[in-house]
Scaffold this active site. Structure first.
Site, PDB file in Angstrom:
ATOM      1  N   HIS B 217      -2.798  15.966  14.598  1.00 15.01           N
ATOM      2  CA  HIS B 217      -3.795  15.908  15.660  1.00 15.01           C
ATOM      3  C   HIS B 217      -4.008  17.251  16.328  1.00 15.01           C
ATOM      4  CE1 HIS B 217      -4.406  11.344  16.115  1.00 15.01           C
ATOM      5  NE2 HIS B 217      -4.070  11.656  14.872  1.00 15.01           N
ATOM      6  N   SER B 221      -7.791  16.574  10.549  1.00 14.66           N
ATOM      7  CA  SER B 221      -7.630  16.191   9.146  1.00 14.66           C
ATOM      8  C   SER B 221      -8.366  17.153   8.233  1.00 14.66           C
ATOM      9  CB  SER B 221      -8.181  14.783   8.930  1.00 14.66           C
ATOM     10  OG  SER B 221      -7.436  13.849   9.647  1.00 14.66           O
ATOM     11  N   LYS B 245     -12.821   1.528   8.454  1.00 20.08           N
ATOM     12  CA  LYS B 245     -12.628   1.864   7.048  1.00 20.08           C
ATOM     13  C   LYS B 245     -11.165   1.641   6.631  1.00 20.08           C
ATOM     14  CE  LYS B 245     -13.991   5.243   3.624  1.00 20.08           C
ATOM     15  NZ  LYS B 245     -14.840   6.403   3.327  1.00 20.08           N
ATOM     16  N   ASP B 246     -10.226   2.012   7.501  1.00 23.25           N
ATOM     17  CA  ASP B 246      -8.811   1.784   7.192  1.00 23.25           C
ATOM     18  C   ASP B 246      -8.502   0.288   7.056  1.00 23.25           C
ATOM     19  OD1 ASP B 246      -8.133   4.419   7.031  1.00 23.25           O
ATOM     20  OD2 ASP B 246      -7.213   4.558   9.011  1.00 23.25           O
ATOM     21  N   GLU B 289      15.999   2.919  -9.683  1.00 19.10           N
ATOM     22  CA  GLU B 289      14.729   2.254  -9.417  1.00 19.10           C
ATOM     23  C   GLU B 289      13.581   3.098  -9.975  1.00 19.10           C
ATOM     24  OE1 GLU B 289      14.931  -0.940  -8.641  1.00 19.10           O
ATOM     25  OE2 GLU B 289      14.211  -0.916  -6.574  1.00 19.10           O
TER      26      GLU B 289
END
Lengths: 255, 422
Positions: B217, B221, B245-246, B289
């Site tokens: 922040h 971005s 959108k998320d 894994e």
């Protein structure tokens, strides 16, 4: 944007595709027995699982424990409370210590775990050529191939091919990794008598006990799939709604 | 900053009273409400939010599991099966937690891929990137210790193999291994400390995630074009545009997650982990894994133990210096005609390592692992530094809104003109 989403999807799929990393030395093909529960939305064949319990009780339980399963769990296979109580009462369970500090035996109750054939692991090993027979509670989850593998194994005994040197006390099984298994062929024709008149062939008993063991390993399977269908339907509708909201919010943006 | 009540813009008297004394509402409004976000994100930019949600799911399910789990070598396996059988919705919580680990790694791998493809690690976002690598390392430690807890065969032997790697280090190796074990072999003290750390580390991750978001922040971005927003016409407030959108990405993600949990919960696991741990019986093939397989492949590609361990750790530590290995001023691979195919090949190469890591280390698998390992490092140490000098990037668009509104990047000469919009 769509192209990029496809890329993301392709990446995710390739991650999945590469995932089952169960490196096996030499893979032996296991036939698909077409169990009812192997289908995506399949359920357990209750009659077969009940017969399978009978096979376990009368044959397998002489050597193999199922320490994670209780008699009360048999209610899930369709047995009545009275039937479960009667089955549990057939077994003498060690309990205690009592007020005098002594261990004692009493008839089993539905809340008891299945009685173990041996007092402890060392006793089980001593009675079986030095190696304790494995517990069967989660056996289908503990073997690649699951119930299909168990069915194949139980019906896979045959004479060793010429030239195959079998160690003392070992038995030839075409589905066992390395082919030499300590357990002798456990099932013989008509070894148990099914109350529903089903013919007790080796193949039938093997299929029934594999079904029973699959249920014992994954008793939540039917509930899990039923809930999964509801949740995925709900999420699919929700996905449509959120996408519609997103379209509406972004309608005034040139992008 | 002056002392005194915060000048709150909220009208609701209760909210205002709190906000004047502790401006959390102002902060949320600034960071998640009006926060200016580039308008040209694609769906790759969902994955940070997805990772955040997955972390919260893992912490929530983990807290409930720990109420029933018993960290003792003679009880751990059965306590997990008790959760599966007798605890209300226990099978659901445990399968969500178990598969959540896999989903977490899928999401974070895509998140890292996006950061590399669009050059999100470049100035001024180097520290943001470094914090991300720290989170990833913490995730790996947490996942490794979590896999030990059910105390199955792969838990035990995986723990034995991985902790033994530290013995390769000269002088301190033996000491580190005994510190991890709490004794002279993997045993009850190991299980206890792993459980303790497995509970602790997710909260450490949460703290570093907070720093990761705080750093994000400050710089803002990155975006698919890799150029900074030139003004308000290039950005949108985070809410409602990116919350909406998320949400779409999140619900689609939940569908994939649900298919795994409800219809193939053990697909990504190993059957041997349903066999209780037995120190006297070694499984024929010990594999970690799936999300650790690329590093496992690198480890086994080197014939020397210490060399293999160093390369394995180096394969992730090298990400820390990525911002300084790649000196090209152009962020997005869209405008890097040479780097783009080399990077996509690197991504495929990563999947090859994942695949070969699950195969036995013999025959031609060893050769494949060595070639893939060589390319893994060559991309960072040779190709990227060289390309920064040799590559001629495509002309960058003038601004984020420009190609959106006008279509197509400007011709080469035009991009060099001074920007007037800012």
């Amino acid at each position: 944007m769509l192209r990029n989403s496809f890329k993301a999807l392709a990446l995710a799929i390739s991650l999945f595709a590469a995932a089952p990393a169960h490196a096996a030395g030499e893979a032996i093909a296991i036939p698909d027995a077409k169990f009812s529960f192997d289908r995506m939305f399949g359920t357990y064949d209750r009659a077969s699982a009940q017969r399978g319990f009978q096979v376990y009780k009368e044959v397998c339980s002489a050597c193999h424990s199922m320490r994670l399963v209780s008699y009360r769990n048999l209610r899930e296979l369709g047995l009545t409370e009275a039937q479960v109580e009667a089955i549990a009462a057939q077994f003498q369970i060690v309990d205690g210590p009592n007020d005098e500090g002594q261990m004692f035996e009493r008839p089993g109750r539905p809340s008891d775990r299945f009685r173990r054939p041996f007092a402890n692991e060392a006793a089980a090993a001593a009675a079986n050529n030095g190696k304790a027979p494995p517990d069967l509670s989660v056996m289908t989850k503990a073997r690649a191939g699951g119930a299909n593998y168990l069915l194949a194994l139980l019906t896979g005994y045959e004479d060793p091919p010429p030239g195959f040197v079998l160690a003392d006390g070992a038995h030839y099984n075409k589905y066992f990794p390395g082919y030499a298994i300590a357990m002798g062929a456990p099932l013989n024709p008509d070894q148990v008598e099914f109350a529903d008149g089903t013919s007790a062939t080796v193949e039938q008993m093997a299929r029934d006990v594999s079904t029973f063991l699959q249920w014992a390993a994954e008793p939540e399977l039917e509930q899990r799939r039923a809930l999964g269908v509801k949740i995925i339907i709900f999420l699919t509708i929700l996905a449509g709604l959120t996408y519609a909201v997103k379209r509406k919010v972004w309608a005034d943006v040139e992008h | 900053m002056s002392i005194g009540l915060h000048n709150s813009e909220f009208k609701n008297p209760v909210v205002r009273w709190v906000d004047q004394r502790l401006p959390v509402f102002t902060m949320m409004q600034k960071e998640y409400g009006t926060f200016p976000t580039p308008k040209n994100f694609n769906y790759f930019w969902n994955f940070g939010a997805l990772a955040m949600v997955t972390l919260m799911i893992m912490i929530a399910t983990g807290i409930f599991l720990s109420m029933h789990y018993v960290a003792n070598t003679s009880l751990a396996f059965d306590s997990v099966e008790r959760i599966m059988r007798d605890v209300n919705a226990g099978w659901l919580i445990r399968y969500v937690h178990m598969n959540g680990a896999s989903m977490f790694f899928i999401v974070v791998y895509i998140h890292i891929f996006r950061g590399m493809y669009y050059g999100s690690y470049k100035a001024p976002r180097e520290l943001l990137w470094i914090l991300g690598v720290v989170i990833f390392l913490l995730m790996m430690a947490t996942a490794f210790m979590g896999y030990v807890l059910p105390w199955g065969q792969m838990s035990f032997w995986g723990a034995t193999v991985i902790t033994n790697l530290f013995s390769a280090f000269p002088v301190v190796g033996e000491f580190i291994v005994q510190l991890l074990w709490g004794g002279l072999s993997v045993d009850n003290p190991t299980l206890n400390r792993f459980f303790s750390l497995h509970y602790l580390l997710p909260f450490v991750i949460f703290g570093v995630v907070f720093l990761h978001v705080a750093a994000l922040h400050i710089t803002g971005s990155n975006n698919p074009l890799g150029i900074e927003p030139k003004g308000p016409q290039d950005t949108l407030p985070f809410h409602p545009y990116y919350t909406a959108k998320d949400s779409v990405g999140l619900v689609v993600y939940f569908i994939v997650f649900a298919v795994l949990v409800f219809f193939a919960p053990n697909y990504l696991g190993h059957p041997d982990n349903y066999i209780p741990a037995n120190p006297l019986v070694t499984p024929p093939h010990i594999v970690p894994e799936w999300y650790f397989l690329p590093y496992y492949a690198i480890l086994r590609a080197v014939p020397d133990k210490l060399g293999g361990v160093l390369l394995m750790f180096g394969s992730i530590l090298i990400w820390f210096v990525l911002p300084w290995l790649d000196r090209s001023p152009v962020r997005s691979m869209r405008f890097r005609p040479l780097a783009r195919p080399f990077f996509l090949l690197w991504a495929v190469n990563f999947l090859v390592l994942l695949w070969v890591g699950g195969k036995p280390a013999e025959g031609h698998y060893v050769l494949i692992a060595r070639i893939a390992t060589a390319y893994y490092f060559a991309y960072f140490l040779v190709i990227l530094p060289l390309l920064a000098r040799l590559e001629r990037p495509l002309p960058l668009p003038e601004s984020i809104s420009r190609p959106v509104l006008g279509g197509g990047p400007l011709p080469a000469g035009a991009a060099a003109k001074p920007m007037e919009k800012a």
